[in-house]
Design a protein around this motif. Structure first.
Motif, PDB file in Angstrom:
ATOM      1  N   GLU A   1       0.812  -1.206   0.000  1.00 18.81           N
ATOM      2  CA  GLU A   1       0.000   0.000   0.000  1.00 18.81           C
ATOM      3  C   GLU A   1       0.854   1.269   0.000  1.00 18.81           C
ATOM      4  OE1 GLU A   1      -3.134  -0.131  -0.537  1.00 18.81           O
ATOM      5  OE2 GLU A   1      -3.331   2.058  -0.456  1.00 18.81           O
TER       6      GLU A   1
ATOM      7  N   VAL B   1       1.997   1.963  -3.472  1.00 22.18           N
ATOM      8  CA  VAL B   1       0.906   2.485  -4.302  1.00 22.18           C
ATOM      9  C   VAL B   1       0.718   3.981  -4.059  1.00 22.18           C
ATOM     10  CG1 VAL B   1      -1.580   2.407  -4.737  1.00 22.18           C
ATOM     11  CG2 VAL B   1      -0.313   0.288  -4.388  1.00 22.18           C
ATOM     12  N   ALA B   2       0.795   4.367  -2.794  1.00 22.24           N
ATOM     13  CA  ALA B   2       0.588   5.772  -2.447  1.00 22.24           C
ATOM     14  C   ALA B   2       1.683   6.673  -3.009  1.00 22.24           C
ATOM     15  CB  ALA B   2       0.506   5.934  -0.926  1.00 22.24           C
TER      16      ALA B   2
ATOM     17  N   PRO C   1       1.808   7.778  -7.660  1.00 17.91           N
ATOM     18  CA  PRO C   1       1.378   9.042  -8.278  1.00 17.91           C
ATOM     19  C   PRO C   1       2.437  10.133  -8.170  1.00 17.91           C
ATOM     20  CG  PRO C   1      -0.387   8.136  -6.930  1.00 17.91           C
ATOM     21  CD  PRO C   1       0.840   7.319  -6.643  1.00 17.91           C
TER      22      PRO C   1
END
Ligand code: NAD
Ligand code: NAD
Lengths: 242, 242
Positions: free
Chosen positions: B18, B21-22, B25
């Motif tokens: 996780e 993933v954060a 971007p």
DNA sequence: CCGTCTTTGTGCACGCGTTCACAAAGACAT
DNA sequence: ATGTCTTTGTGAACGCGTGCACAAAGACGG
């Protein structure tokens, strides 16, 4: 009603984990709601549900502040509101400035929840000469030339940046040079700041992309389940781009 | 220039942490900027600086996607942009609805960065009958009665809530019942949702309170250092509130 | 005053995330 | 082809955060 109150005054006051600090506002919000309903005490379990966290985590969080609960009863709501407020520094007044009064900056200026917790909008600042003097949310916008003076006159230590990304770093540097040591950044840029300055960022675009990732993963799993496949690699092959 | 390209196509595609993933971007934003400047390749160190992270962390993050780098050279910018976009699901179109077109909702609707990454504002929804039909950011606001129809007609799976806190849970439930499975919540409330639905929240007030905590801590340490105290407990004694 | 029952405070184990440090991969020059 | 030099990919150690599970604290009734 809780009677015994020989609470020890928070040892370890300099060791609150960051993750705990980030949850304190959540607890405070839930407690404030209880307080408004005149609920006298609350158990860790009840409060945990209201704040959306695990009750053991909540108790451990509170244990960093000191022993403020009463076994067999729970926590005194008013007392806890006070202790958390004090710990977060909300018993004092924090003047903030908002720099960049466009769509977002104006919405922030109009935001009521701002003032509710000791935060006071000391000034609105924009570089556009057209905006100077115009009131937004009842506060006249001041020109960016005045930035340094505004910061120092009002003893501002927290600044909010809602300018376009291109201007953010420069605005950031001016804020810091003028004395600001905490910045909340809405512009989609990485701000580089010297040690001792805290930056927190809010980035809508990042949040949406994280949601999209999970959304795609859900769709993929669903398709896989529907097809009843065996192989764990349900990805389309990674084709080289043109 | 990188020539060898027998990159293996991301094994482990179902195991991206996780935290990684954060950050994707963030990398994507930095890479897009490089791409616009026509930079062909970038090293993990350079990119890490641009994204404001540790370079080892960045390399490990990328390793979850597969081996896309070239030792001795770095990463191909265009290729990486494509891979990350694909991983985040940005190669497809995500229609989103914004519910609650007040100060904040209107600012969000006007936000350009929205559309830039595959997110398309499919509809603006508000409960106020006065607003129905009025265009905001070129899109006519629709009444909340239409919510279910709008969601299903447009295949919307991502919803943004910018209503007052009191209405948020109810709006959330309607969105989910209509088929939304990802929610970005700006209202200061804990939303309770069934399994399989993702919620991310953006809370200005919480961010400010976290900043205030650190700000207070800085001020306390400063005062302590100035006074040259011995005792580690620089707090004012915890006095019982009235 | 004593027993019961509720709820706190925390020791402990576990898993995730971060960071260091380095072997190996590969570009590039000779 | 071979050597050098850069930079990746990752093994391993560590630290932080989370959650279980339970002993002890203390309210409350009899
Ligand atoms: N609108 C949103 O919902 C939203 C959401 C997420 C992020 N953002 C980000 O927030 C920022 C502001 O967004 P917006 O929609 O309000 O943009 P906007 O263009 O409406 O407003 C920007 C304002 O900043 C002012 N400005 C420009 N340079 C300045 C400077 N050097 N000093 C002071 N003021 C300056 C401009 O005059 C303008 O009034 C952008 O970086 C945007 O990416 C906006
Ligand atoms: N304005 C900000 O900067 C800001 C910052 C952080 C958080 N927030 C939060 O965002 C939310 C919106 O803030 P705002 O300043 O835009 O408030 P606002 O009052 O200006 O707008 C709220 C809008 O929601 C609409 N609404 C109310 N109930 C609804 C329902 N059931 N369905 C659909 N629409 C409904 C209202 O008609 C109104 O237009 C609030 O929860 C606020 O706490 C705002």
């Amino acid at each position: 009603m809780a009677t015994g109150r020989n609470h020890r005054p928070a040892t370890r006051s300099r060791g609150i984990p960051e993750a705990t600090v980030a949850r304190l506002p959540l607890y405070l919000r839930a407690l404030t709601a209880l307080s408004e309903r005149s609920v006298p005490t609350v158990s860790s379990e009840e409060l945990a549900v209201a704040a959306g966290v695990n009750s053991a985590k909540l108790r451990k969080d509170f244990s960093y502040l000191g022993s403020y609960g009463t076994r067999g009863v729970g926590y005194d709501v008013e007392y806890l509101v006070y202790q958390i407020s004090r710990e977060l520094g909300l018993t004092q007044d924090w003047p903030v400035v908002i720099v960049g009064i466009g769509n977002l900056g104006a919405a922030l200026a109009n935001y009521g929840g701002f003032a509710s917790r000791g935060f006071r909008v000391a000034a609105l600042i924009d570089a556009d000469p057209e905006m100077a003097g115009k009131p937004v949310a009842g506060i006249p916008v001041q020109h960016a030339d005045q930035l340094e003076k505004i910061i120092s006159d009002n003893g501002v230590s927290i600044g909010v940046i809602s300018t376009p990304a291109g201007a953010a770093q420069q605005v950031c540097e001016r804020l810091i040079a003028a004395g600001v040591t905490s910045i909340l950044n809405f512009a989609p840029t990485v701000l580089s700041v010297p040690d001792g300055v805290d930056v927190r960022k809010v980035d809508l675009s990042i949040e949406l992309q994280i949601l999209a990732f999970h959304e795609q993963r859900k769709a993929g799993e669903e398709a896989e389940a529907a097809a009843g496949r065996k192989g764990p690699d349900g990805d389309m092959p990674a084709v080289m781009p043109a």
